[in-house]
Structures are given as structure tokens and as C-alpha cells.
Design a protein around this motif. Sequence first.
Motif, PDB file in Angstrom:
ATOM      1  N   LEU A   1      26.057  44.186  45.817  1.00  0.00           N
ATOM      2  CA  LEU A   1      26.905  44.805  44.458  1.00  0.00           C
ATOM      3  C   LEU A   1      28.270  44.662  45.001  1.00  0.00           C
ATOM      4  CD1 LEU A   1      24.666  47.563  43.325  1.00  0.00           C
ATOM      5  CD2 LEU A   1      25.089  45.461  42.117  1.00  0.00           C
ATOM      6  N   ILE A   2      28.807  45.062  46.229  1.00  0.00           N
ATOM      7  CA  ILE A   2      30.232  45.249  46.278  1.00  0.00           C
ATOM      8  C   ILE A   2      30.681  43.903  46.422  1.00  0.00           C
ATOM      9  CG2 ILE A   2      31.732  45.666  48.488  1.00  0.00           C
ATOM     10  CD1 ILE A   2      29.893  48.285  49.018  1.00  0.00           C
ATOM     11  N   PHE A   3      30.100  42.962  47.326  1.00  0.00           N
ATOM     12  CA  PHE A   3      30.922  41.739  47.521  1.00  0.00           C
ATOM     13  C   PHE A   3      30.467  40.688  46.555  1.00  0.00           C
ATOM     14  CE2 PHE A   3      31.375  43.676  51.777  1.00  0.00           C
ATOM     15  CZ  PHE A   3      32.568  43.026  52.114  1.00  0.00           C
ATOM     16  N   GLY A   4      29.487  40.982  45.743  1.00  0.00           N
ATOM     17  CA  GLY A   4      29.210  40.121  44.558  1.00  0.00           C
ATOM     18  C   GLY A   4      30.103  40.394  43.423  1.00  0.00           C
ATOM     19  N   LEU A   5      30.449  41.594  43.109  1.00  0.00           N
ATOM     20  CA  LEU A   5      31.196  41.980  42.015  1.00  0.00           C
ATOM     21  C   LEU A   5      32.785  41.856  42.302  1.00  0.00           C
ATOM     22  CD1 LEU A   5      29.113  44.617  40.693  1.00  0.00           C
ATOM     23  CD2 LEU A   5      29.089  42.347  40.047  1.00  0.00           C
ATOM     24  N   MET A   6      33.115  42.260  43.705  1.00  0.00           N
ATOM     25  CA  MET A   6      34.470  42.458  43.860  1.00  0.00           C
ATOM     26  C   MET A   6      35.516  40.999  43.372  1.00  0.00           C
ATOM     27  SD  MET A   6      36.453  43.321  47.896  1.00  0.00           S
ATOM     28  CE  MET A   6      37.954  43.464  47.784  1.00  0.00           C
ATOM     29  N   PRO A   7      35.189  39.977  43.793  1.00  0.00           N
ATOM     30  CA  PRO A   7      36.001  38.872  43.493  1.00  0.00           C
ATOM     31  C   PRO A   7      36.150  38.751  42.042  1.00  0.00           C
ATOM     32  CG  PRO A   7      34.320  38.198  45.113  1.00  0.00           C
ATOM     33  CD  PRO A   7      33.937  39.738  44.569  1.00  0.00           C
ATOM     34  N   ASP A   8      35.174  39.189  41.257  1.00  0.00           N
ATOM     35  CA  ASP A   8      35.579  39.126  39.732  1.00  0.00           C
ATOM     36  C   ASP A   8      36.155  40.317  39.161  1.00  0.00           C
ATOM     37  OD1 ASP A   8      33.895  36.799  38.790  1.00  0.00           O
ATOM     38  OD2 ASP A   8      32.606  37.723  40.013  1.00  0.00           O
ATOM     39  N   LEU A   9      36.190  41.664  39.905  1.00  0.00           N
ATOM     40  CA  LEU A   9      36.800  42.732  39.451  1.00  0.00           C
ATOM     41  C   LEU A   9      38.226  42.583  39.923  1.00  0.00           C
ATOM     42  CD1 LEU A   9      34.474  45.544  40.783  1.00  0.00           C
ATOM     43  CD2 LEU A   9      34.601  44.690  38.499  1.00  0.00           C
ATOM     44  N   LEU A  10      38.596  41.760  40.881  1.00  0.00           N
ATOM     45  CA  LEU A  10      40.045  41.642  41.280  1.00  0.00           C
ATOM     46  C   LEU A  10      40.751  40.559  40.470  1.00  0.00           C
ATOM     47  CD1 LEU A  10      39.845  41.949  45.230  1.00  0.00           C
ATOM     48  CD2 LEU A  10      40.830  43.596  43.405  1.00  0.00           C
ATOM     49  N   ARG A  11      39.795  39.678  39.919  1.00  0.00           N
ATOM     50  CA  ARG A  11      40.496  38.486  39.228  1.00  0.00           C
ATOM     51  C   ARG A  11      41.525  38.653  38.143  1.00  0.00           C
ATOM     52  NH1 ARG A  11      35.815  34.372  37.545  1.00  0.00           N
ATOM     53  NH2 ARG A  11      35.650  34.360  39.775  1.00  0.00           N
ATOM     54  N   GLY A  12      41.345  39.728  37.482  1.00  0.00           N
ATOM     55  CA  GLY A  12      42.388  39.852  36.578  1.00  0.00           C
ATOM     56  C   GLY A  12      43.795  40.806  36.782  1.00  0.00           C
ATOM     57  N   SER A  13      43.561  41.477  38.080  1.00  0.00           N
ATOM     58  CA  SER A  13      44.509  42.066  38.671  1.00  0.00           C
ATOM     59  C   SER A  13      45.181  41.870  39.871  1.00  0.00           C
ATOM     60  CB  SER A  13      43.915  43.681  38.901  1.00  0.00           C
ATOM     61  OG  SER A  13      42.968  43.501  39.922  1.00  0.00           O
ATOM     62  N   ALA A  14      44.981  40.618  40.275  1.00  0.00           N
ATOM     63  CA  ALA A  14      45.660  40.063  41.451  1.00  0.00           C
ATOM     64  C   ALA A  14      45.536  38.649  41.423  1.00  0.00           C
ATOM     65  CB  ALA A  14      45.203  40.660  42.697  1.00  0.00           C
ATOM     66  N   PRO A  15      46.492  37.898  42.043  1.00  0.00           N
ATOM     67  CA  PRO A  15      46.701  36.572  42.161  1.00  0.00           C
ATOM     68  C   PRO A  15      45.476  36.032  43.170  1.00  0.00           C
ATOM     69  CG  PRO A  15      48.516  37.314  43.531  1.00  0.00           C
ATOM     70  CD  PRO A  15      48.015  38.331  42.768  1.00  0.00           C
ATOM     71  N   PRO A  16      44.887  34.668  43.011  1.00  0.00           N
ATOM     72  CA  PRO A  16      43.929  34.561  44.174  1.00  0.00           C
ATOM     73  C   PRO A  16      44.024  34.800  45.607  1.00  0.00           C
ATOM     74  CG  PRO A  16      44.498  32.851  42.372  1.00  0.00           C
ATOM     75  CD  PRO A  16      45.498  33.688  42.297  1.00  0.00           C
ATOM     76  N   GLU A  17      45.285  34.496  45.873  1.00  0.00           N
ATOM     77  CA  GLU A  17      45.652  34.745  47.293  1.00  0.00           C
ATOM     78  C   GLU A  17      45.513  36.225  47.824  1.00  0.00           C
ATOM     79  OE1 GLU A  17      47.722  33.455  45.293  1.00  0.00           O
ATOM     80  OE2 GLU A  17      48.126  31.438  45.805  1.00  0.00           O
ATOM     81  N   ALA A  18      45.587  37.196  46.854  1.00  0.00           N
ATOM     82  CA  ALA A  18      45.658  38.330  47.269  1.00  0.00           C
ATOM     83  C   ALA A  18      44.243  38.796  46.944  1.00  0.00           C
ATOM     84  CB  ALA A  18      46.433  39.187  46.247  1.00  0.00           C
ATOM     85  N   GLN A  19      43.530  38.325  46.170  1.00  0.00           N
ATOM     86  CA  GLN A  19      41.951  38.402  45.723  1.00  0.00           C
ATOM     87  C   GLN A  19      41.197  38.202  47.320  1.00  0.00           C
ATOM     88  OE1 GLN A  19      40.188  36.469  42.814  1.00  0.00           O
ATOM     89  NE2 GLN A  19      42.005  37.045  41.218  1.00  0.00           N
ATOM     90  N   TRP A  20      41.356  37.030  47.943  1.00  0.00           N
ATOM     91  CA  TRP A  20      40.750  36.732  49.207  1.00  0.00           C
ATOM     92  C   TRP A  20      41.212  37.557  50.126  1.00  0.00           C
ATOM     93  CZ3 TRP A  20      36.366  34.516  48.780  1.00  0.00           C
ATOM     94  CH2 TRP A  20      36.107  33.818  47.834  1.00  0.00           C
ATOM     95  N   ILE A  21      42.550  38.085  50.298  1.00  0.00           N
ATOM     96  CA  ILE A  21      42.980  38.731  51.392  1.00  0.00           C
ATOM     97  C   ILE A  21      42.420  40.355  51.273  1.00  0.00           C
ATOM     98  CG2 ILE A  21      45.114  40.223  52.148  1.00  0.00           C
ATOM     99  CD1 ILE A  21      46.656  37.557  51.529  1.00  0.00           C
ATOM    100  N   ALA A  22      42.247  40.727  50.074  1.00  0.00           N
ATOM    101  CA  ALA A  22      41.447  42.078  49.834  1.00  0.00           C
ATOM    102  C   ALA A  22      40.069  41.906  50.214  1.00  0.00           C
ATOM    103  CB  ALA A  22      41.862  42.443  48.380  1.00  0.00           C
ATOM    104  N   TYR A  23      39.500  40.917  50.022  1.00  0.00           N
ATOM    105  CA  TYR A  23      38.117  40.526  50.348  1.00  0.00           C
ATOM    106  C   TYR A  23      37.802  40.729  51.792  1.00  0.00           C
ATOM    107  CZ  TYR A  23      33.348  38.197  49.821  1.00  0.00           C
ATOM    108  OH  TYR A  23      32.079  38.111  49.686  1.00  0.00           O
ATOM    109  N   GLY A  24      38.618  39.941  52.472  1.00  0.00           N
ATOM    110  CA  GLY A  24      38.646  39.896  53.873  1.00  0.00           C
ATOM    111  C   GLY A  24      39.000  41.141  54.570  1.00  0.00           C
ATOM    112  N   VAL A  25      39.888  41.823  54.086  1.00  0.00           N
ATOM    113  CA  VAL A  25      40.439  43.101  54.732  1.00  0.00           C
ATOM    114  C   VAL A  25      39.309  44.285  54.675  1.00  0.00           C
ATOM    115  CG1 VAL A  25      42.044  45.300  54.472  1.00  0.00           C
ATOM    116  CG2 VAL A  25      42.845  42.612  54.562  1.00  0.00           C
ATOM    117  N   LEU A  26      38.559  44.106  53.543  1.00  0.00           N
ATOM    118  CA  LEU A  26      37.560  45.111  53.199  1.00  0.00           C
ATOM    119  C   LEU A  26      36.323  44.822  53.892  1.00  0.00           C
ATOM    120  CD1 LEU A  26      36.395  47.360  51.594  1.00  0.00           C
ATOM    121  CD2 LEU A  26      35.486  45.771  49.831  1.00  0.00           C
TER     122      LEU A  26
END
Length: 342
Positions: free
Chosen positions: A279-304
Amino acid sequence: MSAVFGWLFVAAMAAVPVVFPDPYVLSVLTSAGIFIIGAISLNLLLGYTGQLSLGHAAFFGLGAYASALVSLGFDIGIGFGLRLRLDPQPVFVGFLAGIAVAGAFGWLLGRLAFRVRGAYFVVITICFAQVLRMVALNWVELTQGPMALIGIPPASLWLPGQGVVPLYTKPQSFWLVLGVGTLAFLLVRQVVQSRIGRALVALRENETLARSVGIRVTHYLVIATVLSAGIAGAAGSLFAHYVRIIDPDVFLFIYTVTMVIMVITGGKGTLWGPVVGGLIFGLMPDLLRGSAPPEAQWIAYGVLMILLVMFLPRGIVPAVAGLLPARRRPAPAIAAMVEPAP
């Protein structure tokens, strides 16, 4: 987690299409649910036997292709002037075929790969997935190769008084994935709480000691691989009939990595770990899609992911369970496998 909480969770998820009928939300949840089923299957190997399979996408892809081909039908040459022909079959037959084909290859891989351990087993599973990807890419007559299989029929159910009903809508697909996921969860729970599950945990903890008390190592590992492959094949079949187009990329390594992340961050060797991590890693990319650029999304994904591994090395579910009041611990797995002396 108690059974009451589990059924409340399923009921809450079943109500999501009614409360949030947004097609995009349901699409994201359905895709995440399919990979959660795959993570549940991987957890049976990684969490309960300690065997890391980095080629688990092979079973996912086998289920997808087998289900799609049975549903579409095919007519191919098999040499010596002979042809193999299959007329299009109902989708539920394709679904069962996906499970059966993935389970059969799981048995074959288990019989061959469990002759080795450690890094050698990991390499074999990776090569297995890559070989299947190359077969799907080059056997154009059967799989259409890089052009992909298209026009795959949607999943369907037989309903009393209505016959076979295609599941075209997002809520219908979501409920189907939720139902299959619930059945997969209950199957794995039944297995891990049985004698087979105790044997698997014993092998994970100390294989040498398990052998010494008479546990047949290869036998139980093959059982786990067949069950794990069959559930992954069910997830792949759902994926094929949901997206309705598949190509050899369904065997890509990234799908296995996604499942591994879900299992490890949620808590390997726990029933709810793949669900929470999924649930966390399946939904997180889509939750961040509208609030951050693609680079920031993957950085947040990796940091978490790094933070979870650093501060919760056993996973989220064991960490939360450790905060709850202590309960009586079960007997060690190996001791439970040994018959009491007369």
C-alpha cells in the motif's frame, strides 16, 4: 493482527469504490493490489523459507501470457508439419491456466534450483526470468514479440441469473482484485500456520538442524515454490486482463524489485507485511505525481525506503507489533516439528 481487524480491513477496502468512485483512484488501487498479490507470493519464499528469488517476475509474466493466450486462442507450428491450435476459451479458463502454468514452472525451477543455495540460487532465478523474456521477445508466432498481445478480453464472472458478465468498469476490476488478494492471503495464512509452514520456518532458521530432525528440505522448498509461483501467476493473469495488452517487458527485473521492496519494508515473514508495504510503495508514486516533479518523486521514494530500512530493519509490521502488549510466544518451529518422545 486479529482476524476481526483483517475482515474489517477487507470491508473498508470493499467500500472504497462507493465512497471514492473516482476512476483514477480505483485504477491506482487496482494496480497496487495486483502487485500486493505478487508480493504475498514472494513473501512465502523470501519471508518463510529465506530464499531470495530475484526472478519472481518470471511467474508473474508466465501467468499473464498463459492466461492471455488461452483467452485469445492461438495456432502455431510445432515442427514436422504439425500445428498446435487452441480456440479462444472463457477468461476463467485462462485464469486457471495462468496459475497452472506458473505453478508447473515453479515446480521445475524448484527441483533444479534448490540443489544450490545462496548467491547461486539468486543467479539461477534471474537467468530464468531473462530466458523467458527472450523467448517471449523472439517467439513472434505465439507471443507477437515486441508488437505485444492486444485485444485481451477483460476478466469476467459468472453471476446467477445473468450468466458470464464481463468486468469492464473500474469498481468491478477493483473488487475482483480485492477478492483474489483476500483468497491469496487466506491461503498463505493457512499454509504458514500448518505443519508445512512450521517446516519452512525451521529451514529458514537452521537448515542443518532441520535436516537432523528429519525435515525433507527439498520437498518443502518445492512446495513453497509451487504455491508462490501459482499465486504470482494469478497476479499476472489479473494484470493481463486488466491492462488488456502485454509484451515481453512483463518479465522485467523492475517488477521483481517492486515486490521485494514491498515485502522487506512491510516486514518479511509476516502475513501483513506485503500488504502494508504494498500500500505504501504502490500508492506513493501516484500520490506524489501531482505535487512534485518526477525527479523529486523518485528521490522521495528512495529516501523513504532507505529510512525504513535503517530505522525499521525488520519492517513496519514487526515494529508496530513490538509496540503492542506482549503475548505468549509460540514454540520454536523446529521443536514443533519433532514428535514427542514416547
